[in-house]
Design a protein around this motif. Structure first.
Motif, PDB file in Angstrom:
ATOM      1  N   ASP A 121      16.980 -75.271   6.651  1.00  0.00           N
ATOM      2  CA  ASP A 121      17.535 -74.546   7.792  1.00  0.00           C
ATOM      3  C   ASP A 121      17.854 -73.123   7.344  1.00  0.00           C
ATOM      4  OD1 ASP A 121      20.086 -74.507   6.583  1.00  0.00           O
ATOM      5  OD2 ASP A 121      20.873 -76.115   7.839  1.00  0.00           O
ATOM      6  N   GLU A 122      18.579 -72.392   8.137  1.00  0.00           N
ATOM      7  CA  GLU A 122      18.851 -70.986   7.830  1.00  0.00           C
ATOM      8  C   GLU A 122      19.644 -70.811   6.534  1.00  0.00           C
ATOM      9  OE1 GLU A 122      20.967 -67.096   9.884  1.00  0.00           O
ATOM     10  OE2 GLU A 122      20.608 -68.873  11.097  1.00  0.00           O
ATOM     11  N   HIS A 123      20.400 -71.849   6.150  1.00  0.00           N
ATOM     12  CA  HIS A 123      21.295 -71.713   5.001  1.00  0.00           C
ATOM     13  C   HIS A 123      20.999 -72.673   3.842  1.00  0.00           C
ATOM     14  CE1 HIS A 123      23.733 -69.092   7.501  1.00  0.00           C
ATOM     15  NE2 HIS A 123      23.703 -70.021   8.446  1.00  0.00           N
ATOM     16  N   TYR A 124      20.480 -73.867   4.132  1.00  0.00           N
ATOM     17  CA  TYR A 124      20.381 -74.905   3.102  1.00  0.00           C
ATOM     18  C   TYR A 124      19.031 -75.618   3.064  1.00  0.00           C
ATOM     19  CZ  TYR A 124      25.415 -74.574   2.562  1.00  0.00           C
ATOM     20  OH  TYR A 124      26.689 -74.116   2.324  1.00  0.00           O
ATOM     21  N   LEU A 125      18.715 -76.100   1.855  1.00  0.00           N
ATOM     22  CA  LEU A 125      17.634 -77.063   1.651  1.00  0.00           C
ATOM     23  C   LEU A 125      18.243 -78.427   1.918  1.00  0.00           C
ATOM     24  CD1 LEU A 125      16.592 -75.697  -1.844  1.00  0.00           C
ATOM     25  CD2 LEU A 125      15.552 -75.115   0.349  1.00  0.00           C
ATOM     26  N   LEU A 179      11.945 -68.544  10.118  1.00  0.00           N
ATOM     27  CA  LEU A 179      11.209 -68.064   8.952  1.00  0.00           C
ATOM     28  C   LEU A 179      11.525 -66.585   8.701  1.00  0.00           C
ATOM     29  CD1 LEU A 179       9.304 -69.092   6.782  1.00  0.00           C
ATOM     30  CD2 LEU A 179       7.392 -68.394   8.215  1.00  0.00           C
ATOM     31  N   LYS A 180      11.651 -65.812   9.748  1.00  0.00           N
ATOM     32  CA  LYS A 180      12.021 -64.398   9.603  1.00  0.00           C
ATOM     33  C   LYS A 180      13.412 -64.273   8.973  1.00  0.00           C
ATOM     34  CE  LYS A 180       9.240 -62.766  13.481  1.00  0.00           C
ATOM     35  NZ  LYS A 180       9.263 -62.282  14.859  1.00  0.00           N
ATOM     36  N   LYS A 181      14.355 -65.120   9.389  1.00  0.00           N
ATOM     37  CA  LYS A 181      15.699 -65.102   8.816  1.00  0.00           C
ATOM     38  C   LYS A 181      15.673 -65.519   7.352  1.00  0.00           C
ATOM     39  CE  LYS A 181      18.096 -65.972  13.159  1.00  0.00           C
ATOM     40  NZ  LYS A 181      18.913 -66.925  13.925  1.00  0.00           N
ATOM     41  N   LEU A 182      14.859 -66.518   7.030  1.00  0.00           N
ATOM     42  CA  LEU A 182      14.752 -66.977   5.642  1.00  0.00           C
ATOM     43  C   LEU A 182      14.196 -65.879   4.742  1.00  0.00           C
ATOM     44  CD1 LEU A 182      13.482 -70.610   6.235  1.00  0.00           C
ATOM     45  CD2 LEU A 182      15.671 -69.946   5.221  1.00  0.00           C
TER      46      LEU A 182
END
Length: 120
Positions: A46-50, A108-111
């Motif tokens: 997600d945006e923060h975690y695996l 994906l852009k945020k990652l």
């Protein structure tokens, strides 16, 4: 043909469904090792975690990521944004390798702002 590559086998319990070494013994042994590069699959990002569904496999993956100079997470597009039960590590601790998407998702852009994302 024999390659004569030194191999270390980690102990611990064997997870029936995947034949993975898991448990406290495996984690303890992994804590003694350092890795230049580590490559792992992951069930979700997600945006923060695996994320992964299994607590014991998460502990193994966390330990290896913590002991690696460079950790690479291999995920196809279906794993980007997928929910899974256990947080393994922040996305900022790894590099992501994923399949190329014809239309780049907002996630994906945020990652890409948080970590290196390699598409191929």
């Amino acid at each position: 043909m024999e390659q004569r590559i030194p191999t270390i086998i980690i102990g611990g319990a064997v997870k029936q469904s995947t034949d993975a070494s898991v448990g406290a013994v495996a984690v303890q042994q992994l804590r003694q090792l350092n890795f230049d590069k580590a490559f792992w699959g992951m069930n979700g990002v997600d945006e923060h975690y695996l994320k992964t569904p299994d607590v014991e496999e998460a502990a193994i993956k966390q330990t290896v990521i913590d002991n690696s100079k460079d950790a690479y997470i291999l995920v196809d597009q279906s794993k980007i944004g997928a929910y899974s039960f256990v947080k393994v590590a922040p996305v900022t601790k790894v590099h992501l390798i994923t399949s190329t998407s014809s239309s780049e998702s907002n996630l994906l852009k945020k990652l890409k702002k948080k970590t290196r994302v390699m598409e191929g």
